[in-house]
Design a protein around this motif. Structure first.
Motif, PDB file in Angstrom:
ATOM      1  N   VAL A 279      -4.806  62.817  22.534  1.00  0.00           N
ATOM      2  CA  VAL A 279      -3.796  62.136  21.802  1.00  0.00           C
ATOM      3  C   VAL A 279      -4.469  60.726  21.466  1.00  0.00           C
ATOM      4  CG1 VAL A 279      -1.676  60.668  21.976  1.00  0.00           C
ATOM      5  CG2 VAL A 279      -1.719  63.261  22.872  1.00  0.00           C
ATOM      6  N   GLU A 280      -5.152  59.705  22.550  1.00  0.00           N
ATOM      7  CA  GLU A 280      -5.564  58.709  22.301  1.00  0.00           C
ATOM      8  C   GLU A 280      -6.740  58.812  21.373  1.00  0.00           C
ATOM      9  OE1 GLU A 280      -3.988  56.486  23.255  1.00  0.00           O
ATOM     10  OE2 GLU A 280      -3.324  56.453  25.530  1.00  0.00           O
ATOM     11  N   GLY A 281      -7.289  59.968  21.400  1.00  0.00           N
ATOM     12  CA  GLY A 281      -8.614  60.045  20.374  1.00  0.00           C
ATOM     13  C   GLY A 281      -8.345  60.085  18.862  1.00  0.00           C
ATOM     14  N   ASN A 282      -7.241  60.203  18.483  1.00  0.00           N
ATOM     15  CA  ASN A 282      -6.592  59.646  16.977  1.00  0.00           C
ATOM     16  C   ASN A 282      -6.984  58.511  16.643  1.00  0.00           C
ATOM     17  OD1 ASN A 282      -5.635  60.585  14.560  1.00  0.00           O
ATOM     18  ND2 ASN A 282      -3.601  60.583  15.128  1.00  0.00           N
ATOM     19  N   MET A 283      -7.028  57.385  17.576  1.00  0.00           N
ATOM     20  CA  MET A 283      -7.304  56.076  17.008  1.00  0.00           C
ATOM     21  C   MET A 283      -8.633  55.757  16.896  1.00  0.00           C
ATOM     22  SD  MET A 283      -4.523  54.089  19.464  1.00  0.00           S
ATOM     23  CE  MET A 283      -4.983  54.895  21.025  1.00  0.00           C
TER      24      MET A 283
END
Ligand code: SF4
Length: 583
Positions: A562-566
């Motif tokens: 999830v955090e990887g999207n940024m």
């Protein structure tokens, strides 16, 4: 990376009776200003009890002084005499007796009215059995073992019932012995179907796995029963309360492990055990993957990763507005997000329920995190000052908002009507505030601090891009944290809408998000980078689908994804960047 195949029992976790009792207590907390008591501990789970205590719930010891306030009768039920004493003493009652237990009480009452005796197959000192005994009009007997059947006095008319969490085999065995002594016995198999299917599933699971882990409180009778059934089937069985009790060295020997849990075990504890077991082989102490895992966990749990994500969004939104990116913009967002995440964690009571691994990590590194958090807040403000008064004002305003979020700042008149005293009590406020704060930090600061500040439609799109990414990300994290948030009384979007509707909303938001970026690029409102960033919408839809299909339930991997999207947005922007001046 080698992973362990983990089969989770479909029936693991809260049963309907426990869920209902917990919901009644939470409803009472939200609706009443008066003191609330539970008659005995509401649930056999120490973590949940601790949080209920923090919310002002007092456990009343049976037979103690009758208090002035609301008394919740837990799912096990109580003897009618004790309920009568409470009412006579002036207590207001909320009856959370499980309807299935109430049904057993009614069977016993009817038998007692016609003069029949009741034999209860169960544990004499279990609160449910004590409650049932109260309905027998002193014609009740409890048997737990075969010898106790032989010791029963002669009885004329007899009925047999089971404590709802008894094992089927044990009940059948004792019934046979009782019938041998009292052939006219009327048998009522009152084992709850939730219990029966949970126990049946354990036997089924034991045939498919090399080892079985049972999650639940050590003082929970139904959890112990699951352990006994599993052990009796011959499969190695481990009883744990949290994932911290798992011996990874030992668990790494198994390729397929089954997991089940008692009726009072919250979902978040089960998920953490499943997540840890899946990686038991790879995380075996001493292996290189173990060290890699620990390093990654530090990176993620210390919030460095999410802070890099914030910096990436700042960089990307600079490009979306045709503003030359600068390190200072990147680091304002980085430091602000790092500091606010730490502050949020240290003031968030639900996090020890929702993410015990993170909580332990914060406990271990408390000093380091507090010092770096305070330094980051100061650095964000100092950088804001360096960039100009507008940036400083933004950082100061957002930091203040972060600080007062938990304080009672709603005017008394409004609070008295709405029962909302703090900003955090406004349903869904956290998701919206977080999205707006990130939008201001990452999208507005670069444009207002540019040498030729020009607020255009591209600013609105850049703001939408950042806030949209964060809205979807935070929305999913709130879904993961629902059970714990409910216990501590948080009013998140996921709680207000419910899980399915929140996930639908987030999926729709992901599609709209991607479409608007592509459309804005096509209309020349933002640079062609918008086409590439449309992928971030699909990326978000991807992780939502993975979660929905149960491919990842929670844990480090889902969080990293999830955090990887940024970070992906930052990489796409870097590849596209015509300035390439940041490095
Ligand atoms: S185990 Fe069955 S009877 Fe007992 S509280 Fe849960 S649903 Fe009710």
């Amino acid at each position: 990376m080698k992973t362990t195949n983990v089969i989770l029992a479909k029936t693991a976790g809260f049963c309907v009776g426990v869920k209902r009792a917990l919901e009644l207590v939470l409803k009472a907390i939200n609706e009443n200003q008066t003191k609330i008591y539970t008659y005995g501990p509401l649930i056999h789970n120490p973590q949940v009890l601790e949080l209920l205590q923090e919310r002002g719930i007092t456990v009343l010891q049976p037979g103690g002084q009758v208090p002035d306030g609301l008394v919740v009768i837990r799912a096990h039920g109580i003897p009618p005499k004790e309920q009568g004493d409470l009412e006579a003493g002036g207590a207001r009652i909320i009856d959370a007796t499980c309807p299935r237990v109430a049904k057993v009480q009614a069977i016993i009452r009817r038998a007692a009215e016609r003069g029949a005796s009741t034999i209860i197959v169960g544990d004499a000192d279990h609160p449910e059995v004590e409650g049932l005994m109260g309905h027998t009009q002193a014609r009740g007997f409890v048997v737990a073992r075969a010898q106790e059947v032989a010791a029963l006095p002669e009885l004329a008319e007899v009925i047999v019932v089971a404590q709802t969490t008894q094992s089927k085999a044990h009940f059948a065995d004792l019934v046979e012995r009782i019938k041998a002594r009292f052939p006219q016995t009327q048998v009522h198999n009152t084992i709850c179907d939730a219990t029966a299917s949970r126990q049946g599933e354990v036997m089924e699971l034991a045939r498919q796995v090399e080892a079985l882990v049972v999650v639940g409180g050590r003082n929970s009778g139904n959890t112990q029963r699951l352990v006994e059934i599993s052990r009796a089937s011959g499969v190695p069985t481990y009883h744990v309360e949290t994932e911290q009790e798992l011996d990874l060295e030992e668990m790494s020997r198994y390729r397929t492990v089954g997991v089940t849990a008692g009726a009072s075990t919250p979902h978040w504890l089960i998920s953490n055990v499943v997540g840890t077991l899946k990686h038991a082989r790879a995380l075996r102490p001493g292996s290189w993957t173990h060290y890699l895992y620990r390093a990654w966990r530090f990176f993620l749990k210390s919030n460095i990763y999410v802070a890099i994500g914030a910096g990436s969004l700042s960089y990307t939104s600079s490009l979306l507005q045709d503003v030359e990116p600068r390190f200072s913009y990147f680091f304002v967002a980085f430091f602000y997000v790092y500091a606010m995440h730490l502050l949020n964690h240290f003031t968030d009571k639900a996090s020890k329920l929702n993410d015990p691994v993170q909580s332990m990590f914060y406990g271990r590194h408390r000093r380091f995190l507090l010092v770096t958090g305070a330094l980051s807040a100061l650095l964000a403000l100092a950088l804001g000052l360096y960039l100009g008064w507008e940036a400083f004002a933004f950082v100061l305003f957002m930091s203040t908002l972060g600080l007062v979020y938990n304080l009672k700042i709603i005017p008394e008149g409004i609070a008295a009507v709405t029962h909302i005293y703090t900003l955090k009590e406004i349903p869904g406020s956290k998701t919206v505030f977080t999205a707006v704060a990130w939008g201001v930090l990452a999208a507005l600061i670069p444009v207002v601090c540019d040498q030729t500040p020009e607020i255009t439609y591209s600013t609105a799109i850049a703001f939408f891009f950042v806030a949209g990414m964060i809205f979807i990300r935070s929305g999913l994290f709130e879904v993961l944290a629902m059970e714990g948030d409910r216990v501590v009384g948080k009013e998140t979007l996921a709680i207000a809408l419910g899980k399915p509707r929140t996930l639908n909303l987030l999926a729709a938001a992901s599609l709209i998000f991607g479409a608007i970026l592509v459309l804005a690029a096509w209309l020349d409102i933002i640079p062609t980078l918008g086409y590439a960033l449309g992928l971030c919408g699909l990326y978000a839809l991807g992780y939502l689908t993975i979660y929905r299909r149960g491919l990842m339930d929670s844990g480090l991997l889902l969080e990293s994804l999830v955090e990887g999207n940024m970070v992906v947005a930052g990489i796409l922007a870097f590849l596209w960047d015509p300035f390439h001046t940041i490095f």
